[in-house]
Enzyme design. Structure first.
Site, PDB file in Angstrom:
ATOM      1  N   ARG A  82       0.862  -1.181   0.000  1.00 14.53           N
ATOM      2  CA  ARG A  82       0.000   0.000   0.000  1.00 14.53           C
ATOM      3  C   ARG A  82       0.901   1.235   0.000  1.00 14.53           C
ATOM      4  NH1 ARG A  82      -2.149   3.052   4.708  1.00 14.53           N
ATOM      5  NH2 ARG A  82      -3.814   4.330   3.858  1.00 14.53           N
ATOM      6  N   HIS A 126      -2.444  11.056   0.623  1.00 11.54           N
ATOM      7  CA  HIS A 126      -1.968  10.839   1.990  1.00 11.54           C
ATOM      8  C   HIS A 126      -1.284  12.141   2.424  1.00 11.54           C
ATOM      9  CE1 HIS A 126      -0.576   7.565   5.002  1.00 11.54           C
ATOM     10  NE2 HIS A 126      -0.168   8.722   5.511  1.00 11.54           N
ATOM     11  N   GLU A 171      -6.960   8.660   6.135  1.00 10.22           N
ATOM     12  CA  GLU A 171      -7.217   9.392   7.376  1.00 10.22           C
ATOM     13  C   GLU A 171      -7.630  10.845   7.153  1.00 10.22           C
ATOM     14  OE1 GLU A 171      -3.782   8.932   9.870  1.00 10.22           O
ATOM     15  OE2 GLU A 171      -4.031   6.783  10.059  1.00 10.22           O
ATOM     16  N   ASN A 300      -7.401   2.100  10.049  1.00  9.32           N
ATOM     17  CA  ASN A 300      -6.087   2.305  10.674  1.00  9.32           C
ATOM     18  C   ASN A 300      -6.286   2.346  12.179  1.00  9.32           C
ATOM     19  OD1 ASN A 300      -5.155   2.579   8.102  1.00  9.32           O
ATOM     20  ND2 ASN A 300      -4.481   4.703   8.299  1.00  9.32           N
ATOM     21  N   TYR A 302      -4.267   2.301  16.099  1.00  5.14           N
ATOM     22  CA  TYR A 302      -3.033   2.334  16.907  1.00  5.14           C
ATOM     23  C   TYR A 302      -3.310   2.239  18.404  1.00  5.14           C
ATOM     24  CZ  TYR A 302      -0.626   3.602  12.646  1.00  5.14           C
ATOM     25  OH  TYR A 302      -0.102   3.565  11.372  1.00  5.14           O
ATOM     26  N   GLU A 381      -3.453   0.112   8.295  1.00  4.41           N
ATOM     27  CA  GLU A 381      -2.274   0.516   9.078  1.00  4.41           C
ATOM     28  C   GLU A 381      -2.423   0.004  10.487  1.00  4.41           C
ATOM     29  OE1 GLU A 381      -1.206   4.662   9.329  1.00  4.41           O
ATOM     30  OE2 GLU A 381      -1.511   4.939   7.167  1.00  4.41           O
TER      31      GLU A 381
HETATM   32  O1  IFM Z   1       2.790   7.834  10.055  1.00  6.20           O
HETATM   33  C1  IFM Z   1       1.415   7.909  10.200  1.00  6.20           C
HETATM   34  C2  IFM Z   1       0.729   7.690   8.874  1.00  6.20           C
HETATM   35  O2  IFM Z   1       1.160   8.596   7.924  1.00  6.20           O
HETATM   36  C3  IFM Z   1      -0.759   7.843   9.031  1.00  6.20           C
HETATM   37  N1  IFM Z   1      -1.262   7.040  10.110  1.00  6.20           N
HETATM   38  C4  IFM Z   1      -0.581   7.096  11.373  1.00  6.20           C
HETATM   39  C5  IFM Z   1       0.906   6.881  11.174  1.00  6.20           C
HETATM   40  C6  IFM Z   1       1.636   6.940  12.521  1.00  6.20           C
HETATM   41  O3  IFM Z   1       1.454   8.190  13.109  1.00  6.20           O
END
Ligand code: IFM
Length: 484
Positions: A82, A126, A171, A300, A302, A381
């Site tokens: 990706r 992006h 995002e 995505n 985290y 992600e």
């Molecule tokens: O590095 C970023 C990415 O560009 C977009 N999503 C979160 C990642 C970590 O912060």
């Protein structure tokens, strides 16, 4: 840190294993071959905006090292890669004539991927908006959405015979709220009404661009968008704290999921933000335009967030840490939420200060599955930044990253067991790279980059991930040091 979850989970044979990057974070060569300036060139060149004054001018030199990087991907056995396309390489001022050298770069990349059997998954945006379009108003301006549709059409014609999945945006939450509300990302504006207008125009651009791609390539073309949906919990079950969570869910997630998948903005969002904007930027017909069928929703993930109601309204300029651990900001990214306080979460944390909570990913996937039962999902992600070191044996023993990936991938499997239709997982990131406002200080790669020489070193997580792809089964964390 050891793993908290069992190893050995087996994934289906057709599960798509990939890795992700983004143009501005890895390419460098920002003034080469006709590329125009982007908002991130301008922002990172502005003193005080990016840690240590870092910029993407060189990044990790991917523009000149594509063959080496594709060989590394092949060494992992990746099924898919990706990447994102830098709009200012294709249209240096964001509209008009096409820069053939920019197209050639991505066309070569796609060919190289296909030669080694890796599916190209292209993201059109992006975050690197051509600066010329920001000068004309940026995402708060409706016209930017139409310019995006033109650019999407150019890319569909150029690469449509070879790209497997088209992702319109990565995002949009960050583009709108970090770019136009808190100003910690490019272009660095601080205006909540602009941020909400940007939300709508990003949604509109998705619909316009997606339609152009389908018109160009046919109805079978795979279209997606990637969202960083927020998993937010209320600190207590008091009505005030639950209300705080409801409002964050609406302004973080509802403003995207609503128009994209339900064909309407949630009425509550309009009411919640009435003091900021009257939403007159939503024109008749826009919602039909936005609400195109999606083939896959990119997720995505985290970390999670924790909120409570605060009786002391947030004072702009108090340096309250941002909701995602993003840099302290004088202005909140959240419109009409000054009475909502973000609380610190218990550790462990990554180098971003983000808490590690794989259960949040299972929860998110199951909520999406319940709300949108027929919609395939992909984790586009997931990954972790840690301050890695090269050991005396020349290896990078990034056990904490392996453990993070181990637990989150297991959490994806758990959601699938419970019914979520998850088709793939893309680790963030293939390479250490330019981490936006944190410059090169935060390393997310499964491959280390030496920023002096641009040499690449595979970390333990890279060998571990390759073994996972080879077997389709989650290896133990301990195995990572023995592989390679
Ligand atoms: O590095 C970023 C990415 O560009 C977009 N999503 C979160 C990642 C970590 O912060």
């Amino acid at each position: 840190m050891t793993s908290l979850r069992p190893s050995g989970r087996q994934f289906p044979a057709d599960f798509l294993w990939g890795s992700a990057t983004a143009s501005y974070q890895i390419e460098g060569a920002t003034t080469e071959d006709g590329r125009g300036p982007s908002i991130w060139d301008t922002f990172s060149a502005t003193p005080g905006k990016v840690l240590n004054g870092d910029t993407g001018e060189v990044a990790v030199g991917h523009y000149h090292r594509t063959a080496e990087d594709v060989a590394l991907m092949a060494a992992h056995g990746l099924h898919a890669y990706r990447f994102s396309i830098a709009w200012p390489r294709i249209q240096p001022t964001g509209s008009g004539a096409v820069n053939q050298k920019g197209l050639d770069f991505y066309s070569r990349l796609v060919d190289q991927l296909l030669e080694v059997g890796i599916d190209p998954v292209a993201t059109l945006y992006h975050w690197d908006l051509p600066q010329a379009l920001e000068d004309l108003g940026g995402w708060p301006s409706r016209d930017t959405a139409y310019r995006f549709a033109d650019y999407a059409g150019i890319m569909a014609k150029a690469l449509g015979d070879r790209v497997t999945i088209w992702t319109t945006f990565n995002e949009p939450w960050c583009s709108a709220y970090l770019g136009y509300a808190s100003g910690v990302h490019a272009p660095g504006r601080e205006n909540h009404a602009d941020a909400l207008a940007a939300v709508h125009h990003l949604n509109l651009a998705h619909g316009l661009g997606g339609r152009v791609i389908r018109e160009t390539l046919g109805e079978d073309t795979q279209i997606s968008i990637t969202l960083n949906l927020h998993v937010t919990r209320a600190a207590t079950s008091s009505p005030e704290d639950l209300e705080a969570k409801r409002r964050i869910d609406a302004v973080a997630n509802g403003v995207f999921l609503g128009p994209l998948l339900d064909g309407a903005y949630p009425a509550e969002v309009m009411a919640d933000t009435a003091e900021v904007t009257d939403w007159s930027f939503v024109h008749e017909g826009d919602l039909e335009t936005i609400n195109i069928p999606l083939d896959v929703l990119g997720v995505n993930y985290y970390a999670t967030g924790l909120v409570r109601h605060s009786d002391t309204p947030r004072v702009p300029g108090d340096g309250t840490p941002g909701p995602d651990g993003h840099k302290s900001s004088p202005q909140s990214p959240w419109p009409a939420c000054d009475d909502i306080e973000w609380l610190p979460l218990p550790g462990p944390h990554t180098a971003m200060g983000w808490n590690i909570e794989p259960e949040g990913l299972t929860e998110l996937l199951l909520e999406l599955h319940e709300a949108y039962p027929g919609l395939p999902l992909a984790i586009t992600e997931n990954g972790a930044a840690f301050h890695d070191e090269v050991s005396a044996d020349g290896r990078v023993h990034d056990e904490r990253r392996v453990s993070y990936l181990h637990d989150h991938i297991d959490a994806v499997g758990e959601a699938m067991d419970k019914g979520a239709d998850v088709r793939g997982y893309f680790v963030w990131s293939l390479l250490d790279n330019f981490e936006w406002a944190y410059g090169y200080d935060r390393r997310f790669g499964i491959i280390r980059v030496d920023y002096d020489t641009l040499e690449r070193i595979r970390k333990d997580s890279s060998y571990w991930y390759a073994e996972l792809i080879r077997t389709g089964r989650i290896p133990t964390v301990e195995q990572a040091t023995e592989l390679g």
